[in-house]
Motif scaffolding. Sequence first.
Motif, PDB file in Angstrom:
ATOM      1  N   ILE A  43       0.837  -1.206   0.000  1.00  0.00           N
ATOM      2  CA  ILE A  43       0.000   0.000   0.000  1.00  0.00           C
ATOM      3  C   ILE A  43       0.869   1.252   0.000  1.00  0.00           C
ATOM      4  CG2 ILE A  43      -1.681   1.337   1.342  1.00  0.00           C
ATOM      5  CD1 ILE A  43      -2.821  -1.380   2.318  1.00  0.00           C
ATOM      6  N   LEU A  44       1.935   1.246   0.794  1.00  0.00           N
ATOM      7  CA  LEU A  44       2.830   2.402   0.829  1.00  0.00           C
ATOM      8  C   LEU A  44       3.490   2.625  -0.522  1.00  0.00           C
ATOM      9  CD1 LEU A  44       4.456   1.879   4.340  1.00  0.00           C
ATOM     10  CD2 LEU A  44       2.872   3.698   3.676  1.00  0.00           C
ATOM     11  N   ALA A  45       3.949   1.541  -1.146  1.00  0.00           N
ATOM     12  CA  ALA A  45       4.586   1.664  -2.462  1.00  0.00           C
ATOM     13  C   ALA A  45       3.589   2.195  -3.490  1.00  0.00           C
ATOM     14  CB  ALA A  45       5.137   0.311  -2.907  1.00  0.00           C
ATOM     15  N   ALA A  46       2.359   1.725  -3.446  1.00  0.00           N
ATOM     16  CA  ALA A  46       1.336   2.202  -4.372  1.00  0.00           C
ATOM     17  C   ALA A  46       1.006   3.667  -4.120  1.00  0.00           C
ATOM     18  CB  ALA A  46       0.073   1.352  -4.234  1.00  0.00           C
TER      19      ALA A  46
ATOM     20  N   ASP B  72      -7.941   5.796  -5.203  1.00  0.00           N
ATOM     21  CA  ASP B  72      -7.007   5.602  -6.317  1.00  0.00           C
ATOM     22  C   ASP B  72      -5.863   4.675  -5.919  1.00  0.00           C
ATOM     23  OD1 ASP B  72      -8.500   7.265  -7.982  1.00  0.00           O
ATOM     24  OD2 ASP B  72      -7.446   9.050  -7.277  1.00  0.00           O
ATOM     25  N   VAL B  73      -5.401   4.815  -4.685  1.00  0.00           N
ATOM     26  CA  VAL B  73      -4.366   3.914  -4.178  1.00  0.00           C
ATOM     27  C   VAL B  73      -4.905   2.482  -4.150  1.00  0.00           C
ATOM     28  CG1 VAL B  73      -2.934   3.308  -2.184  1.00  0.00           C
ATOM     29  CG2 VAL B  73      -3.257   5.719  -2.812  1.00  0.00           C
TER      30      VAL B  73
ATOM     31  N   LEU C 240      -7.735  -3.376  -4.475  1.00  0.00           N
ATOM     32  CA  LEU C 240      -8.237  -3.553  -3.111  1.00  0.00           C
ATOM     33  C   LEU C 240      -9.430  -2.635  -2.905  1.00  0.00           C
ATOM     34  CD1 LEU C 240      -4.870  -3.356  -1.105  1.00  0.00           C
ATOM     35  CD2 LEU C 240      -6.094  -5.430  -1.784  1.00  0.00           C
ATOM     36  N   SER C 241     -10.101  -2.826  -1.782  1.00  0.00           N
ATOM     37  CA  SER C 241     -11.148  -1.892  -1.391  1.00  0.00           C
ATOM     38  C   SER C 241     -10.504  -0.748  -0.609  1.00  0.00           C
ATOM     39  CB  SER C 241     -12.190  -2.587  -0.515  1.00  0.00           C
ATOM     40  OG  SER C 241     -11.616  -2.963   0.727  1.00  0.00           O
ATOM     41  N   ALA C 242     -11.095   0.439  -0.711  1.00  0.00           N
ATOM     42  CA  ALA C 242     -10.583   1.589   0.047  1.00  0.00           C
ATOM     43  C   ALA C 242     -10.654   1.320   1.544  1.00  0.00           C
ATOM     44  CB  ALA C 242     -11.379   2.836  -0.316  1.00  0.00           C
ATOM     45  N   SER C 243     -11.639   0.541   1.970  1.00  0.00           N
ATOM     46  CA  SER C 243     -11.778   0.252   3.403  1.00  0.00           C
ATOM     47  C   SER C 243     -10.602  -0.565   3.925  1.00  0.00           C
ATOM     48  CB  SER C 243     -13.088  -0.492   3.668  1.00  0.00           C
ATOM     49  OG  SER C 243     -13.125  -1.712   2.960  1.00  0.00           O
TER      50      SER C 243
ATOM     51  N   TYR D 224      -8.119   0.374   6.872  1.00  0.00           N
ATOM     52  CA  TYR D 224      -7.887  -0.586   7.962  1.00  0.00           C
ATOM     53  C   TYR D 224      -6.415  -0.565   8.382  1.00  0.00           C
ATOM     54  CZ  TYR D 224      -7.059  -5.090  10.235  1.00  0.00           C
ATOM     55  OH  TYR D 224      -6.660  -6.074  11.102  1.00  0.00           O
ATOM     56  N   HIS D 225      -5.519  -0.482   7.409  1.00  0.00           N
ATOM     57  CA  HIS D 225      -4.081  -0.476   7.707  1.00  0.00           C
ATOM     58  C   HIS D 225      -3.587   0.912   8.125  1.00  0.00           C
ATOM     59  CE1 HIS D 225      -2.983  -4.576   6.546  1.00  0.00           C
ATOM     60  NE2 HIS D 225      -3.860  -4.471   5.563  1.00  0.00           N
TER      61      HIS D 225
END
Length: 201
Positions: A13-16, A33-34, A40-43, A47-48
């Motif tokens: 997620i961080l890399a994206a 957009d990430v 993935l879902s935005a939720s 969560y992370h």
Amino acid sequence: MGRKRAEVRREEILAATVDEIEATGLRSLRVADVARRLELSASLVIYHFATKEALVTEAFAFAGENDLDQAREIAAADRAAHQVLDDLLEWYLPSGSTRSWAIWMDAWSSALFDEEIRRTLAQLDDAWQAVFAEVVRRGAATGDFTVAADDIEAAVAKIIAHLDGLSVRLMVAGDEDLRATMMAWVREFADSVLGRAQPRV
């Protein structure tokens, strides 16, 4: 296994997020957009990372550590200190797609209004100072540089500030031909600040 997978997912997620900031800028960044980049879902992203602000702050730190890892690898090369410093300067100054400065320009402007990002950038700046200072100390010990031990920290701070200013100007100008001129300026400035023992040939 679940914990390991969660850590991997956070890094993904961080890399994206870094990719999204570099592509569209921080102002246009949306969690959706990430998430879409990773299907993935935005939720799940939330969560992370509880908030978009937390996601952005950690993304800047993630990108900074990746850059620092590359800089440390350059700094650890078994070469004369003045050659290693030249390699660091060459790598630091923007060049085409070699290293993206867009995220750092976004981070600096965001830091004017965001205390967490300001703290993150200060920590990264300290780490950059340490990488450069270690190379200069090696050079001072071997006679590559004549700068006094007590002056190394200040000398490194001046060099990095000089690099940052020229890098931003180069990014805005978008003129690759200008890079060679700026690289010569940086090397000349570093030589004057550090007291390079051997003249360039």
